[in-house]
Motif scaffolding. Structure first.
Motif, PDB file in Angstrom:
ATOM      1  N   ILE A 129     -14.909  -4.439 -31.569  1.00  0.00           N
ATOM      2  CA  ILE A 129     -15.225  -4.852 -29.778  1.00  0.00           C
ATOM      3  C   ILE A 129     -15.870  -5.507 -29.302  1.00  0.00           C
ATOM      4  O   ILE A 129     -15.404  -6.386 -28.238  1.00  0.00           O
ATOM      5  CB  ILE A 129     -15.334  -3.698 -29.132  1.00  0.00           C
ATOM      6  CG1 ILE A 129     -13.551  -2.494 -29.309  1.00  0.00           C
ATOM      7  CG2 ILE A 129     -15.098  -4.012 -27.291  1.00  0.00           C
ATOM      8  CD1 ILE A 129     -14.044  -0.964 -28.781  1.00  0.00           C
ATOM      9  N   MET A 130     -16.653  -6.148 -29.163  1.00  0.00           N
ATOM     10  CA  MET A 130     -17.757  -6.935 -28.928  1.00  0.00           C
ATOM     11  C   MET A 130     -18.097  -8.575 -29.470  1.00  0.00           C
ATOM     12  O   MET A 130     -17.959  -9.376 -28.397  1.00  0.00           O
ATOM     13  CB  MET A 130     -19.478  -6.276 -29.392  1.00  0.00           C
ATOM     14  CG  MET A 130     -19.889  -5.277 -29.114  1.00  0.00           C
ATOM     15  SD  MET A 130     -21.679  -5.429 -29.774  1.00  0.00           S
ATOM     16  CE  MET A 130     -22.597  -6.440 -29.346  1.00  0.00           C
ATOM     17  N   ALA A 131     -16.833  -8.532 -30.461  1.00  0.00           N
ATOM     18  CA  ALA A 131     -16.336  -9.880 -30.885  1.00  0.00           C
ATOM     19  C   ALA A 131     -15.479 -10.174 -30.152  1.00  0.00           C
ATOM     20  O   ALA A 131     -15.472 -11.620 -30.361  1.00  0.00           O
ATOM     21  CB  ALA A 131     -16.277  -9.914 -32.568  1.00  0.00           C
ATOM     22  N   SER A 132     -14.047  -9.824 -30.081  1.00  0.00           N
ATOM     23  CA  SER A 132     -13.021 -10.066 -28.974  1.00  0.00           C
ATOM     24  C   SER A 132     -13.510  -9.513 -27.555  1.00  0.00           C
ATOM     25  O   SER A 132     -13.091  -9.602 -26.901  1.00  0.00           O
ATOM     26  CB  SER A 132     -12.163  -9.497 -29.516  1.00  0.00           C
ATOM     27  OG  SER A 132     -12.178  -7.663 -29.653  1.00  0.00           O
ATOM     28  N   ALA A 133     -14.915  -9.394 -26.588  1.00  0.00           N
ATOM     29  CA  ALA A 133     -14.985  -9.521 -25.910  1.00  0.00           C
ATOM     30  C   ALA A 133     -13.879 -10.650 -24.793  1.00  0.00           C
ATOM     31  O   ALA A 133     -13.856 -10.084 -23.464  1.00  0.00           O
ATOM     32  CB  ALA A 133     -16.610 -10.040 -25.556  1.00  0.00           C
ATOM     33  N   GLU A 134     -14.150 -11.373 -25.106  1.00  0.00           N
ATOM     34  CA  GLU A 134     -13.012 -13.084 -24.093  1.00  0.00           C
ATOM     35  C   GLU A 134     -12.395 -12.584 -23.868  1.00  0.00           C
ATOM     36  O   GLU A 134     -11.348 -12.181 -23.158  1.00  0.00           O
ATOM     37  CB  GLU A 134     -13.557 -14.271 -25.280  1.00  0.00           C
ATOM     38  CG  GLU A 134     -15.208 -14.771 -24.661  1.00  0.00           C
ATOM     39  CD  GLU A 134     -15.549 -14.642 -23.898  1.00  0.00           C
ATOM     40  OE1 GLU A 134     -14.416 -15.364 -23.049  1.00  0.00           O
ATOM     41  OE2 GLU A 134     -16.635 -14.807 -23.922  1.00  0.00           O
ATOM     42  N   GLU A 135     -11.255 -11.402 -24.832  1.00  0.00           N
ATOM     43  CA  GLU A 135      -9.843 -11.402 -24.948  1.00  0.00           C
ATOM     44  C   GLU A 135      -9.718 -10.056 -24.127  1.00  0.00           C
ATOM     45  O   GLU A 135      -8.963 -10.095 -23.173  1.00  0.00           O
ATOM     46  CB  GLU A 135      -9.825 -11.421 -26.288  1.00  0.00           C
ATOM     47  CG  GLU A 135      -9.242 -12.688 -27.134  1.00  0.00           C
ATOM     48  CD  GLU A 135      -9.970 -12.810 -27.354  1.00  0.00           C
ATOM     49  OE1 GLU A 135     -11.025 -11.912 -27.671  1.00  0.00           O
ATOM     50  OE2 GLU A 135     -10.186 -13.804 -28.469  1.00  0.00           O
ATOM     51  N   LEU A 136     -11.185  -9.378 -23.868  1.00  0.00           N
ATOM     52  CA  LEU A 136     -10.775  -7.838 -23.461  1.00  0.00           C
ATOM     53  C   LEU A 136     -11.327  -8.079 -21.941  1.00  0.00           C
ATOM     54  O   LEU A 136     -11.257  -7.225 -20.527  1.00  0.00           O
ATOM     55  CB  LEU A 136     -12.088  -7.084 -23.414  1.00  0.00           C
ATOM     56  CG  LEU A 136     -11.559  -6.387 -25.267  1.00  0.00           C
ATOM     57  CD1 LEU A 136     -12.251  -5.510 -26.108  1.00  0.00           C
ATOM     58  CD2 LEU A 136      -9.704  -5.981 -24.657  1.00  0.00           C
ATOM     59  N   LYS A 137     -11.498  -9.415 -21.750  1.00  0.00           N
ATOM     60  CA  LYS A 137     -12.680  -9.115 -20.004  1.00  0.00           C
ATOM     61  C   LYS A 137     -11.556  -9.419 -18.770  1.00  0.00           C
ATOM     62  O   LYS A 137     -11.690  -8.920 -18.412  1.00  0.00           O
ATOM     63  CB  LYS A 137     -13.130 -10.797 -19.783  1.00  0.00           C
ATOM     64  CG  LYS A 137     -14.842 -11.157 -20.165  1.00  0.00           C
ATOM     65  CD  LYS A 137     -15.326 -12.030 -20.484  1.00  0.00           C
ATOM     66  CE  LYS A 137     -16.813 -12.071 -20.525  1.00  0.00           C
ATOM     67  NZ  LYS A 137     -17.214 -13.970 -20.354  1.00  0.00           N
ATOM     68  N   GLU A 138     -10.662  -9.701 -19.690  1.00  0.00           N
ATOM     69  CA  GLU A 138      -9.270  -9.853 -19.163  1.00  0.00           C
ATOM     70  C   GLU A 138      -8.758  -8.371 -17.858  1.00  0.00           C
ATOM     71  O   GLU A 138      -7.896  -8.347 -17.599  1.00  0.00           O
ATOM     72  CB  GLU A 138      -8.047 -10.802 -18.962  1.00  0.00           C
ATOM     73  CG  GLU A 138      -7.693 -10.336 -19.796  1.00  0.00           C
ATOM     74  CD  GLU A 138      -6.057 -11.769 -20.674  1.00  0.00           C
ATOM     75  OE1 GLU A 138      -5.559 -11.033 -21.148  1.00  0.00           O
ATOM     76  OE2 GLU A 138      -6.586 -12.447 -20.310  1.00  0.00           O
ATOM     77  N   MET A 139      -8.651  -7.389 -18.951  1.00  0.00           N
ATOM     78  CA  MET A 139      -8.499  -5.743 -18.873  1.00  0.00           C
ATOM     79  C   MET A 139      -9.554  -4.905 -18.540  1.00  0.00           C
ATOM     80  O   MET A 139      -9.155  -4.036 -18.747  1.00  0.00           O
ATOM     81  CB  MET A 139      -7.494  -5.556 -21.050  1.00  0.00           C
ATOM     82  CG  MET A 139      -6.336  -6.367 -20.939  1.00  0.00           C
ATOM     83  SD  MET A 139      -5.719  -5.519 -22.260  1.00  0.00           S
ATOM     84  CE  MET A 139      -6.729  -5.727 -23.941  1.00  0.00           C
ATOM     85  N   LEU A 140     -10.561  -5.622 -18.510  1.00  0.00           N
ATOM     86  CA  LEU A 140     -12.090  -5.004 -18.161  1.00  0.00           C
ATOM     87  C   LEU A 140     -11.513  -4.164 -17.157  1.00  0.00           C
ATOM     88  O   LEU A 140     -11.757  -2.706 -17.086  1.00  0.00           O
ATOM     89  CB  LEU A 140     -12.960  -5.826 -17.967  1.00  0.00           C
ATOM     90  CG  LEU A 140     -14.276  -5.227 -17.316  1.00  0.00           C
ATOM     91  CD1 LEU A 140     -15.009  -4.170 -18.976  1.00  0.00           C
ATOM     92  CD2 LEU A 140     -15.462  -6.059 -17.121  1.00  0.00           C
ATOM     93  N   VAL A 141     -10.999  -4.386 -16.048  1.00  0.00           N
ATOM     94  CA  VAL A 141     -11.301  -3.408 -14.554  1.00  0.00           C
ATOM     95  C   VAL A 141      -9.993  -1.945 -15.006  1.00  0.00           C
ATOM     96  O   VAL A 141     -10.293  -1.655 -14.579  1.00  0.00           O
ATOM     97  CB  VAL A 141     -11.050  -4.256 -13.651  1.00  0.00           C
ATOM     98  CG1 VAL A 141     -10.221  -3.420 -12.780  1.00  0.00           C
ATOM     99  CG2 VAL A 141     -11.693  -5.176 -12.642  1.00  0.00           C
ATOM    100  N   PRO A 142      -9.042  -2.869 -15.517  1.00  0.00           N
ATOM    101  CA  PRO A 142      -8.218  -1.902 -15.860  1.00  0.00           C
ATOM    102  C   PRO A 142      -8.330  -0.681 -17.404  1.00  0.00           C
ATOM    103  O   PRO A 142      -7.829   0.359 -16.923  1.00  0.00           O
ATOM    104  CB  PRO A 142      -6.406  -1.841 -16.125  1.00  0.00           C
ATOM    105  CG  PRO A 142      -6.326  -3.472 -15.613  1.00  0.00           C
ATOM    106  CD  PRO A 142      -8.005  -4.053 -15.710  1.00  0.00           C
ATOM    107  N   LEU A 143      -9.019  -0.700 -18.011  1.00  0.00           N
ATOM    108  CA  LEU A 143      -9.546  -0.010 -18.950  1.00  0.00           C
ATOM    109  C   LEU A 143     -10.977   0.708 -18.494  1.00  0.00           C
ATOM    110  O   LEU A 143     -10.754   1.620 -19.176  1.00  0.00           O
ATOM    111  CB  LEU A 143     -10.130  -0.895 -19.781  1.00  0.00           C
ATOM    112  CG  LEU A 143      -9.161  -1.544 -21.418  1.00  0.00           C
ATOM    113  CD1 LEU A 143     -10.505  -3.019 -22.517  1.00  0.00           C
ATOM    114  CD2 LEU A 143      -8.406  -0.307 -22.332  1.00  0.00           C
ATOM    115  N   CYS A 144     -11.687   0.591 -17.195  1.00  0.00           N
ATOM    116  CA  CYS A 144     -12.640   0.953 -16.582  1.00  0.00           C
ATOM    117  C   CYS A 144     -12.169   2.191 -16.071  1.00  0.00           C
ATOM    118  O   CYS A 144     -12.034   3.085 -15.742  1.00  0.00           O
ATOM    119  CB  CYS A 144     -13.302   0.180 -16.497  1.00  0.00           C
ATOM    120  SG  CYS A 144     -14.618  -1.353 -16.798  1.00  0.00           S
ATOM    121  N   VAL A 145     -10.939   1.411 -14.853  1.00  0.00           N
ATOM    122  CA  VAL A 145      -9.982   3.151 -14.045  1.00  0.00           C
ATOM    123  C   VAL A 145      -9.698   3.680 -14.760  1.00  0.00           C
ATOM    124  O   VAL A 145      -9.512   5.127 -14.996  1.00  0.00           O
ATOM    125  CB  VAL A 145      -9.077   2.138 -13.628  1.00  0.00           C
ATOM    126  CG1 VAL A 145      -7.945   2.671 -13.358  1.00  0.00           C
ATOM    127  CG2 VAL A 145      -9.989   1.031 -12.618  1.00  0.00           C
TER     128      VAL A 145
END
Length: 149
Positions: free
Chosen positions: A74-90
């Motif tokens: 997950i840490m290695a693919s942090a760049e790809e996850l940035k755009e989904m950060l808010v929906p994932l947190c919600v």
């Protein structure tokens, strides 16, 4: 040797679960099949608990270590996850609150179900705290009073 036998039983269940996932056309993960098979085996005593307990305890002990590779991924693919950060947190927050609420309601239902089975005669209802010793004494006194009458 005992540990290897216990681990082989667990791995055999896992292998059967993998086969079930491959052969059964239902979208269920092999881990779920494995858990169900192990539960059935333990409940029906086909698999005695002492035949798997040592290996199971070991696997539970090392469980935190098993989470390291996915975390690194997950840490290695942090760049790809940035755009989904808010929906994932919600989603995480809402699901956590929902799980807490459902768990609390189920626990209350179980506790109330246990209390409904126990009749307390002569109780004033004033003891609302966590003093279970006082409640037990009230029940004992109520039973004594009821038998003396």
């Amino acid at each position: 040797m005992k540990f290897i036998r216990q681990l082989s039983i667990i791995l055999t269940i896992s292998f059967i679960a993998e086969l079930m996932e491959y052969l059964i056309p239902i979208p269920v993960a092999a881990s779920m099949y494995g858990l169900i098979l192990m539960l059935i085996g333990l409940v029906t005593k086909i698999i005695p608990l002492n035949k798997v307990q040592g290996a199971a305890d070991f696997l539970i002990d090392i469980l935190p270590i098993l989470f390291v590779p996915p975390t690194v991924g997950i840490m290695a693919s942090a760049e790809e996850l940035k755009e989904m950060l808010v929906p994932l947190c919600v989603i995480c927050m809402v699901s956590t609150i929902l799980i807490m609420a459902v768990t609390g309601r189920v626990a209350q239902h179980v506790i109330r179900g246990n209390k409904a089975g126990e009749k307390v005669e002569g109780s004033t209802g004033g003891n609302t705290g966590g003093n279970t010793e006082g409640k037990a004494e009230e029940k004992t006194e109520a039973k004594k009073e009821g038998s003396q009458v």
